[in-house]
Design an enzyme around this catalytic site. Structure first.
Site, PDB file in Angstrom:
ATOM      1  N   ASN A   7       0.836  -1.198   0.000  1.00  0.00           N
ATOM      2  CA  ASN A   7       0.000   0.000   0.000  1.00  0.00           C
ATOM      3  C   ASN A   7       0.880   1.261   0.000  1.00  0.00           C
ATOM      4  O   ASN A   7       2.099   1.154  -0.046  1.00  0.00           O
ATOM      5  CB  ASN A   7      -0.974  -0.021   1.202  1.00  0.00           C
ATOM      6  N   ASP A 196     -12.471  -0.795 -20.802  1.00  0.00           N
ATOM      7  CA  ASP A 196     -12.751  -1.787 -21.838  1.00  0.00           C
ATOM      8  C   ASP A 196     -13.056  -3.144 -21.205  1.00  0.00           C
ATOM      9  O   ASP A 196     -13.903  -3.888 -21.695  1.00  0.00           O
ATOM     10  CB  ASP A 196     -11.554  -1.899 -22.790  1.00  0.00           C
TER      11      ASP A 196
END
Lengths: 300, 300, 300
Positions: A7, A196
């Site tokens: 992170n 997409d």
């Protein structure tokens, strides 16, 4: 451990560690089950026992993953995996994780067939006895979970096929370092690739065939998206003709840690997909069922 | 083009091509805007014009991406990109894509500052005139889309903070070749990594701080997941104590193309997360607000 | 170049550059060998000549990789590859790498069959003569390395700092679909990237500083590695001078499922690393403590 494994603050994701553990378990399990004559096989993960993350691991540290087979039943293998983190600059080593995984070997010749597991030798009868107890306990728990989950699926009521709601899909993605430019803002190309992906899933859900992108309408990038944001990419079918499907895709960004900034719409676009058969020939698209409530929405 | 760039039948995803197009546009745009003295900058994507996928591209083919700057306004750059596919075994080449992208250069010193773009030379006055028309047209369209999107965000009603609904999140993922074993079934480790990602987003949404995985309860793999399936991974907060959060994560698989098999629940688990401050010291977790309706659900 | 291509300080990994070089070589080699009628084929990497890393490359820079065929024998192709780094913000360009690779074309119809290579035209007889010499020299060296590798590896001792055993490291990797060519054999570039990763860990373990690849000695690809194999990549320090470390890296392949084939040595190489301080200035390397037992080993 690389920037993408962690992170923003540098703590390695638990998921990255779990993935390594499973990789080690799969390798040792598959190797063991192939030490006999007969069908070749691959060990498939059946269960992971409760596991604690004892120490955080950080970017730049080296992970050492070691695995050992600790019990075998007729059709399953128990693997114990230990993970050590090593800071190669200071030399400090820490045990970060201990896990126990259960694998079942499936034949490579016949995917539905479970292979018999060659037995291991135990250092003493207590080891075998303890292993057997663990085996029985997990078997029982698995059964119980299975029953509970059987019920849930029954109760799920799905929307009707070919409606907007039926194929509607969304994806969340945490913007990591390798998604970003030098500025610390996400690359437009990364966003478009995810858009997409969502549009493709909406199209495939609707017509249940092989689908390909035919065109993309103008894509507008309204606001930039910063590293560490969570983005929600949602797609819904807005129009079908006999030959093609139009899908609207919206990208909303949520700067989790700087919560005062609030969620905002960052990108919008329309994708057009076509449906293909196995020889890459166009197939007709099932018409979209639009309800009255949805018709009102389509102004947006 | 590799297996991971394509769908099961071998067609390269439109998203993979869009990503390459944007990479080329960003490189040439950034390079152009730095050909002058003054602040260094990075070109940020503002808009992609409508684009058609003229021919499919396949695994094993080589993509040739070429980019050219075709217009510059005071603060933006238009880049035209062509994509050719080459089959290096047969030698066949095809134009698969033509795209036009608009970039805006932002200063590296001051992220909010837009840099002036150095002008390009046009081959003739008609080229400049045509470019200007494209510029005005896209500017107008961008404004319109922006207004429309301002409205939408207003109308979204968000659930109340600290409720289950507020942090609930889900992610869809299409199982690709590199997610899978030799058998064509997804690696358990891949699934666990995605489950941890969703759980982490739920935890971060709830407490808006840096969070880490503390432990994972037993994970049961009820049914295998095949290549080409779409999986939905959904997470919701089920319990908070002062020190930790418990998140239930469910994985449902949908074998899109073999639709008759229907959606099924494949994996279930509980993750425990803790909240940390900037020095990796534990922070108290805001209590979860559970409504009556949700209490009834928690039996599941 | 993205964050994942580099170490924590921002230097792009030598392995990332080696992988791009091999990709370029494979494309141009395969294209050339298919410019004739007859069997279609894929070029497989057989050897990489010694190569130096002339300048470091950094995150955010654009790599330009250009390749040219410089010699052809009856069954092999020599490709020369140059790598330039471009800082698109400052405009600075640097030659970072020059490499020579040897490829052998294998038929797509019959994986064991080697195709005849169409000859190239040389700019003069000296070019052809020089190429022939390089060809003969590498052929001889390949033979010698092959013999040496017949010998077996010795046992391991205990880890005192600065000894060989202390920094010795190994990594296992399961060859997945996206690591492979159309043939189902692993890309040479993928193997080289992993080899550089192991060598880098050995170097960092030894001197506990930031390290970068300085050069790679000839890499010989003795045998191909198939999809589904588990490869063990092991590295050990073989020599240190005041300024650099030499690390031997061995790749052994284990075709888990086809266990009767047994483990075999697939690739061998020597990597040279240097140690750097925070300003990218060279640091002295702690001398390697070599025991008598290990001295005997270094014949390998």
């Amino acid at each position: 451990m690389r920037p993408d494994d962690a992170n923003i603050v540098g703590n390695v994701h638990g998921g990255t560690i779990l993935k390594m553990i499973e990789e080690a378990g799969c390798i040792i399990g598959t190797r063991h089950c192939n030490t006999q004559t007969g069908d070749r096989c691959v060990a498939a993960l059946a269960r992971v026992e409760r596991t604690d993350f004892l120490h955080p691991m950080f970017i730049g540290e080296v992970a050492h993953v070691s695995a050992e087979i600790t019990y075998t039943s007729k059709h399953s293998v128990e693997v114990q995996v230990n993970v050590l983190s090593e800071n190669i600059v200071t030399g400090a080593k820490k045990l970060t994780n201990k896990a126990a995984l259960w694998y079942v070997p499936f034949s490579l010749q016949n995917v539905a067939k479970i292979i018999e597991v060659p037995p291991i030798e135990y250092s003493g009868p207590e080891q075998e006895e303890a292993g057997k107890k663990r085996y029985e306990a997990q078997k029982l728990e698995r059964l119980e979970t299975k029953e509970r989950n059987g019920e849930i699926i029954m109760s799920v009521s799905l929307p009707e096929p070919y409606t907007v709601a039926f194929s509607q899909s969304s994806l969340i993605h945490l913007i990591g370092p390798s998604d970003c430019t030098l500025h610390g803002f996400v690359h437009g190309g990364v966003t478009m690739k995810l858009m997409d992906e969502v549009a493709g899933i909406v199209a495939a859900c609707h017509c249940k065939t092989n689908i390909v992108t035919a065109s993309v309408d103008a894509i507008n990038f309204h606001r930039k998206i910063k590293k560490g944001c969570v983005i929600t990419i949602s797609g819904r079918m807005t129009f079908t003709s006999n030959k093609s499907m139009e899908i609207e895709v919206l990208v909303d960004a949520d700067p989790l840690v700087e919560a005062e900034k609030g969620k905002y719409r960052a990108v919008t676009a329309f994708f057009t997909y076509i449906s293909l058969d196995k020889d890459n020939k166009p197939l007709p698209v099932p018409p979209l069922k639009v309800s009255n409530a949805e018709l009102k929405c389509t102004v947006i």
